[in-house]
Motif scaffolding. Structure first.
Motif, PDB file in Angstrom:
ATOM      1  N   ARG A 553     -16.351  -4.561   9.030  1.00  0.00           N
ATOM      2  CA  ARG A 553     -15.498  -5.479   8.701  1.00  0.00           C
ATOM      3  C   ARG A 553     -13.496  -4.326   7.683  1.00  0.00           C
ATOM      4  O   ARG A 553     -14.104  -4.616   7.001  1.00  0.00           O
ATOM      5  N   GLU A 598      -3.788 -14.551   9.894  1.00  0.00           N
ATOM      6  CA  GLU A 598      -4.499 -15.010  10.467  1.00  0.00           C
ATOM      7  C   GLU A 598      -5.910 -14.947  11.944  1.00  0.00           C
ATOM      8  O   GLU A 598      -6.899 -15.382  12.143  1.00  0.00           O
ATOM      9  N   ARG A 601      -8.253 -12.726  10.346  1.00  0.00           N
ATOM     10  CA  ARG A 601      -9.035 -14.210   9.905  1.00  0.00           C
ATOM     11  C   ARG A 601      -9.981 -14.922  11.227  1.00  0.00           C
ATOM     12  O   ARG A 601     -11.258 -14.827  10.684  1.00  0.00           O
ATOM     13  N   THR A 602      -9.466 -15.090  12.365  1.00  0.00           N
ATOM     14  CA  THR A 602     -10.468 -15.695  13.187  1.00  0.00           C
ATOM     15  C   THR A 602     -11.585 -15.424  13.689  1.00  0.00           C
ATOM     16  O   THR A 602     -12.452 -14.872  14.376  1.00  0.00           O
ATOM     17  N   ASN A 603     -10.860 -13.269  14.470  1.00  0.00           N
ATOM     18  CA  ASN A 603     -11.642 -12.345  15.360  1.00  0.00           C
ATOM     19  C   ASN A 603     -12.988 -12.044  14.030  1.00  0.00           C
ATOM     20  O   ASN A 603     -13.827 -11.523  15.138  1.00  0.00           O
ATOM     21  N   PHE A 604     -12.250 -12.041  12.655  1.00  0.00           N
ATOM     22  CA  PHE A 604     -13.716 -11.844  12.168  1.00  0.00           C
ATOM     23  C   PHE A 604     -14.610 -12.530  11.656  1.00  0.00           C
ATOM     24  O   PHE A 604     -15.788 -12.670  12.002  1.00  0.00           O
ATOM     25  N   GLY A 605     -14.543 -13.888  11.695  1.00  0.00           N
ATOM     26  CA  GLY A 605     -15.002 -14.703  11.505  1.00  0.00           C
ATOM     27  C   GLY A 605     -16.185 -14.816  13.012  1.00  0.00           C
ATOM     28  O   GLY A 605     -17.120 -15.762  12.865  1.00  0.00           O
ATOM     29  N   ALA A 606     -15.081 -15.319  14.051  1.00  0.00           N
ATOM     30  CA  ALA A 606     -16.297 -15.280  15.489  1.00  0.00           C
ATOM     31  C   ALA A 606     -16.978 -14.044  15.259  1.00  0.00           C
ATOM     32  O   ALA A 606     -17.777 -14.627  15.856  1.00  0.00           O
ATOM     33  N   ASP A 607     -16.799 -12.943  15.234  1.00  0.00           N
ATOM     34  CA  ASP A 607     -17.822 -12.152  15.736  1.00  0.00           C
ATOM     35  C   ASP A 607     -19.349 -11.551  14.423  1.00  0.00           C
ATOM     36  O   ASP A 607     -19.984 -11.398  14.492  1.00  0.00           O
ATOM     37  N   GLN A 608     -18.686 -12.040  13.931  1.00  0.00           N
ATOM     38  CA  GLN A 608     -20.150 -12.571  12.650  1.00  0.00           C
ATOM     39  C   GLN A 608     -20.613 -11.024  12.041  1.00  0.00           C
ATOM     40  O   GLN A 608     -21.407 -11.007  11.754  1.00  0.00           O
ATOM     41  N   ARG A 643     -13.487 -11.344   2.786  1.00  0.00           N
ATOM     42  CA  ARG A 643     -14.174 -11.379   3.560  1.00  0.00           C
ATOM     43  C   ARG A 643     -14.247 -10.251   4.637  1.00  0.00           C
ATOM     44  O   ARG A 643     -14.413 -10.155   5.880  1.00  0.00           O
TER      45      ARG A 643
END
Length: 745
Positions: A553, A598, A601-608, A643
């Protein structure tokens, strides 16, 4: 997408480009694992690829989707099974990355396709309705080969990476050879093509080379080689290097082996000689910046070629000429390639050379012109009025290839019986210290692998004291001038050309050879040093990205050099898969930063946290006065809300590189020789503006452009860059293939 034949660095970059470009253009992308073997077997060997499946591919060597020999595909029955597997998976186009054998098989597959489909329907393997959408097969070829043995293209994917391994090895050997005053015989790959041996010989300053296209006389080659090496030794050279292609022969088609060469050096010259066979290390490692760019741009064009194809369109091969991506007929290119081996077998060596690209012949001529054995007798036989005096000066910041260019120019002069002079420490050195020195062969012999500038360089221009510069030009009676450097060198040439009306000493042919990591000189799409810089950046960013991947991250904002020219940032962004590139031409806006945050945020949120892909943003040092590298990292960190994290990374002057890249050495030599020929051919030009020119690579050509025309019509003087953003297509491709999700493209 399929990779076939021998593996080559850059194949993974090609797979990534094809997959992401296809997805971005609303196509389904598939990878065929293990080459044609996977196509014949089908099942799990054919996999539909997602955007994330190719993350991290840029920094991988070899081919992650595998390659294997396939005897079954050589038979019609195997190709019949392959056709069924493609139709069952809904595939109607095949992009093949491989050598001439792989591409020949692909085109044969296409020619047989209608018959194969008809047979599958007649035997009940497929219904007519199922087969109807697949009546035609589209084939596009990408050439992946370290040998660079495909005609109709200047470079194949993997060739410059392999050359880099060879040159690095020979550079290391160079040190021990010098220490012990030894000779080394280095065997490199190249069964039917001498490209690696020729380019390695030129880029490392080898004493002699053996290539199959230009074999030496069976009766005299031993004496000729030993005479050249002995002459070099008598001039004071402590080391000797001979490079032998594995397919080397004499003109009677007898093999020339490394062992035979070694025995002659020991017996005739008494040299302590060693053999080094580099073997498969030449295939290893990650792709250099050029191969990443080449594979990426060609992969994207291959997808475009598929989409633009019709049943009547001949299968294309994606090629490159100088800096221009182009398409050539695949069948014709393969036929030309095979005819080289046939010409060699028929002992028609002139035809074999002619069938290679024009670069090959020019580089061979450059090797011959700069690897001299007897410059003294040439000078003695030349009438005094024909012994040109040519000055060489470095201007601007150091750049990889400056020394190689100076060496090549000096060696060419000496081989022609001319006198090369170095102006040390630029125009200030000339005006303050009369720092003009005549160069000898031994002075420059070892300069080809050295970074920086051996004769010294600075940013001072002739107007520091234009009258004194003219005085010294008159004093030494220079007949020509070569200026090697960046934007300051361009300005220096402009000042000298403008001063001709007042100073007759400047009414001589003068040429600027661009050398700057920024690649911001008008009149060219390539400057010496830019490739060295990009390789240093790629290595640096790969290491940074690995750190970002390990912590899962983390985002790195990397600040790159380039002045007010975004070339380096854009090219590097393409080669390392940066999620965003900030360049001076476009600047940085709050809106853009908001979109990039943004996206993160989307990329980091998607790969968990499961995906290993690190995130990079590249910012040119002059992209914005307000949004500094640190500020961008702070904004990302603040908006991330814990995050993910953001750090800065500034490689600084590491980007100027250490040892110049093989490409910078090669092009320095080739272009410097062309500059010397320009000076030779313009001796009677006087004040003609065309006799003061900038040499450059524009599209598919090497050209000389009047410095007056460039300055007045093609230069943003205040921003120190060309008006034309010739890397615009690269920026567009980088944006499309970045870490952006398909819906954001």
């Amino acid at each position: 997408m399929i990779t076939s034949g021998g593996d080559a660095p850059g194949m993974c970059a090609a797979v990534r480009a094809v997959v992401r470009s296809a997805i971005a253009k609303n196509c389904d992308a598939f990878a065929i694992y293990e080459g044609y073997e996977g196509l014949v077997q089908g099942g799990d060997m054919i996999k539909q690829m997602s955007w994330e499946d190719v993350r991290g591919y840029l920094s991988e060597g070899g081919t992650l989707i595998g390659t294997a020999r396939c005897a079954a595909f050589r038979e019609r029955a195997g190709r019949l099974r392959a056709a069924r597997n493609m139709i069952v998976n809904g595939i109607d186009a095949l992009i093949v990355c491989g050598g001439d054998g792989s591409l020949t098989g692909a085109d044969l597959f296409r020619s047989e396709w209608p018959g194969l489909v008809a047979e599958l329907v007649s035997t009940g393997e497929l219904t007519a309705a199922a087969a109807e959408p697949y009546r035609h097969l589209t084939i596009v070829g990408l050439v992946g080969s370290i040998d660079n043995d495909m005609s109709s293209t200047d470079a194949t994917i993997g060739a410059f990476s392999s050359l880099s391994r060879i040159c690095q090895s020979v550079d290391f050997i160079d040190a021990t050879a010098f220490s012990h005053s030894r000779a080394f015989v280095v065997e490199v790959m190249g069964r039917h093509c001498g490209w690696l041996a020729l380019m390695a010989g030129l880029a490392t300053g080898a004493d002699y080379i053996f290539i199959p296209e230009q074999p030496p006389s069976a009766q005299t080659w031993g004496d000729e080689m030993c005479a050249i090496i002995d002459a070099h030794r008598k001039k004071g050279k402590r080391k000797s290097v001979v490079i032998v292609a594995e397919g080397a022969i004499d003109n009677e088609l007898n093999p020339v082996t490394a062992e035979h060469v070694k025995d002659l050096l020991v017996q005739k010259l008494g040299l302590d000689t060693r053999i080094t066979t580099l073997g498969h290390v030449q295939r290893g490692g990650t792709a250099v910046a050029y191969d990443r760019m080449l594979a990426t741009m060609q992969g994207v064009d291959a997808v475009d070629a598929v989409l633009e194809s019709t049943p009547e369109t001949p299968s294309p091969m994606i090629a490159i000429t100088e800096n221009k991506i182009s398409r050539k007929p695949l069948v014709e290119s393969v036929a030309l390639t095979k005819s080289v081996a046939a010409a060699i077998e028929a002992k028609d060596f002139d035809k074999a050379m002619a069938l290679r690209d024009t670069d090959f012949a020019e580089y061979y001529a450059a090797f011959q012109a700069t690897t001299i054995a007897d410059d003294d007798s040439k000078a003695a036989s030349l009438p005094a009025e024909n012994r040109l005096k040519i000055a060489i000066v470095n201007v601007g910041a150091p750049a990889g290839g400056m020394n190689a260019a100076t060496r090549a120019a000096a060696c060419y002069c000496l081989a022609r019986g001319y006198k090369p002079y170095a102006i040390h420490n630029g125009f200030t050195g000339l005006t303050r210290h009369d720092s003009v020195r005549e160069l000898s062969w031994l002075d420059v012999e070892a300069w080809i692998i050295r970074g920086g500038s051996e004769i010294g360089t600075n940013r001072s221009l002739p107007d520091v004291d234009i009258g004194m510069v003219a005085y010294y030009f008159q004093k030494y009676q220079f007949d020509g001038l070569l200026i090697v450097g960046g934007f300051e060198a361009f300005l220096a040439l402009h000042q000298l050309e403008r001063a001709r009306k007042n100073y007759p000493a400047f009414r001589i042919p003068m040429v600027c050879l661009p050398a700057t990591i920024s690649n911001n000189v008008p009149g060219t799409e390539y400057s010496l040093g830019s490739d060295t810089c990009l390789n240093a950046l790629v290595d640096y960013c790969d290491a940074i990205k690995q750190s970002a991947s390990a912590t899962r991250r983390r985002v790195f904002v990397v600040e790159v050099q380039g002045g007010k020219c975004g070339y380096v940032a854009t090219y590097a962004g393409l080669c390392v898969g940066a999620i965003a590139v900030y360049s001076p031409e476009e600047g940085i806006t709050i809106r853009q930063l908001e979109q990039d945050v943004e996206r993160l945020r989307t990329n980091f949120g998607a790969d968990q946290g499961q995906n290993r892909g690190g995130k990079l943003l590249l910012r040119n040092e002059k992209a914005s006065k307000v949004f500094t590298t640190q500020l961008i990292a702070d904004i990302i960190r603040e908006e991330a809300k814990g995050r993910f994290d953001a750090r800065t990374a500034i490689p600084g002057h590491v980007q100027q590189g250490g040892i110049p890249s093989p490409m910078d050495r090669l092009r320095a030599t080739r272009l410097a020789v062309k500059c010397m020929q320009f000076i030779e051919n313009n001796q009677s030009a006087g004040s003609d503006s065309a006799s003061a020119s900038v040499i450059g690579i524009l599209g598919a050509k090497v050209v000389f452009s009047s410095v007056r025309d460039l300055y007045e019509h093609e230069t943003e003087v205040d921003n120190r860059r060309p008006r034309r953003v010739f890397w615009a297509a690269m920026k567009k491709t980088s944006n499309m293939l970045s870490g952006t999700s398909p819906t954001d493209v």
